[in-house]
Motif scaffolding. Sequence first.
Motif, short mmCIF file in Angstrom:
data_model
loop_
_atom_site.label_atom_id
_atom_site.label_comp_id
_atom_site.label_asym_id
_atom_site.label_seq_id
_atom_site.Cartn_x
_atom_site.Cartn_y
_atom_site.Cartn_z
N HIS A 1 35.26 80.88 49.74
CA HIS A 1 34.79 80.01 50.81
C HIS A 1 33.26 80.05 50.90
O HIS A 1 32.62 79.02 51.13
N TRP B 1 41.68 79.60 52.77
CA TRP B 1 40.71 79.11 53.74
C TRP B 1 40.86 77.59 53.81
O TRP B 1 41.46 76.97 52.92
N SER C 1 41.15 75.11 50.71
CA SER C 1 41.17 75.84 49.45
C SER C 1 42.20 75.25 48.49
O SER C 1 43.29 74.83 48.91
N GLN D 1 36.30 84.83 52.31
CA GLN D 1 36.43 83.92 53.44
C GLN D 1 35.15 83.77 54.26
O GLN D 1 35.12 82.97 55.19
N ARG E 1 31.55 82.67 55.60
CA ARG E 1 30.77 81.43 55.51
C ARG E 1 30.04 81.25 56.83
O ARG E 1 30.56 81.59 57.89
#
Length: 386
Positions: free
Chosen positions: A133, A314, A317, A357, A359
């Motif tokens: 992510h 995520w 994805s 994950q 971000r």
Amino acid sequence: MTHCTPDSLIPQNLERVNLVGLSRDQLADLLTGWGERPFRAKQLWHWIYHRGETDFDRMTSLGAPLRERLKAQCTLARPEIVRTQTSEDGTIKWLLRFADGNEAEMVYIPEDDRGALCISSQVGCTLTCRFCHTGTQLLVRNLSAAEVVGQVMVARDTFGEWPSPIDESRMLSNIVVMGMGEPLYNYDNVAGALKIIMDGEGIALSRRRITLSTAGVVPMIERCGEELGVKLAVSLHAPTDAVRDQIMPINRKYPLAELMAACRNYPGANNARRITFEYLLLKGVNDSDEDARALIRLVEGIPCKFNLIAFNPWPGSPYETPSVARLEHFSRLLNDAGYSAPIRLPRGRDILAACGQLRSDSERERLSRHKARLAQGIGDDHAPDA
């Protein structure tokens, strides 16, 4: 070694200089430039990194005139905590904001007798790994040494772990440089921060409790081992160039043969200090029996272990998580070949704090700059910001 002069440390616009992130030599240069005796730098270092002090007035071993000058010209700024999320499994994720408004995430992963702090090295990421992510967020910039070490100091503030414990009972027992960004593309700042963290008269975390993770920046791996001596983790995720090229574009620049050679030559690697190969299992992509056998052949002769990671989904994805049975069978094949290959339990999935994950929203600034450059007819080579 070339030291920074006091004039270079103090901006000419009279903004206060942040002492957090300065090396011992830089701190000494600043104070000797003010006419202070060299031992004052050692005292100040102790207050900043051993005691975690943020108020110059409480640094009572320093004379009043020096404290006043420090207050007028310096600061001890940490990143700002914008948001704290706590998972049902105890994992904590912080969104941190830096002085320019950019943000990055940091994660604390508790264990029964310890806890690992996962810190970031960039806002966004230089790389574009397909399963990650963070990789969907364009690189905004590298973090400075102050911003890297500042993450650890924020966590210590949060858990009340100042002064630095002399035993290993601390909650923050380990650091993993596995958050947002590729640390070896920001080596100088990351190395500067880790040297402060490992300093025995400061934060004093042993190098054996620090792990740096890289996607495979081959030319920097040997330097990292020689200069820092921290544990090395390699985000491998595929046993062949064909598959790795698809999911990790960096492999086209540094293919597996070069990466494995760098791992074999990593300074200090032995059976007591094994390299960790992180291997994210993607359903139907890299999780077959043949993939496991190819992986065993690939790492032959390298003192290593594996961390097997089930893909953490995520939003948007493109991959799926293999079944538990498939994960366990893959692990057994590696175990039968003599390798430790535990399946890492996902931590913090409910708050998007698990592996791959992280971000933040700071790409908005990078995109704004990109659009502005295009409007001016200026190309964008996507080079990392310094």
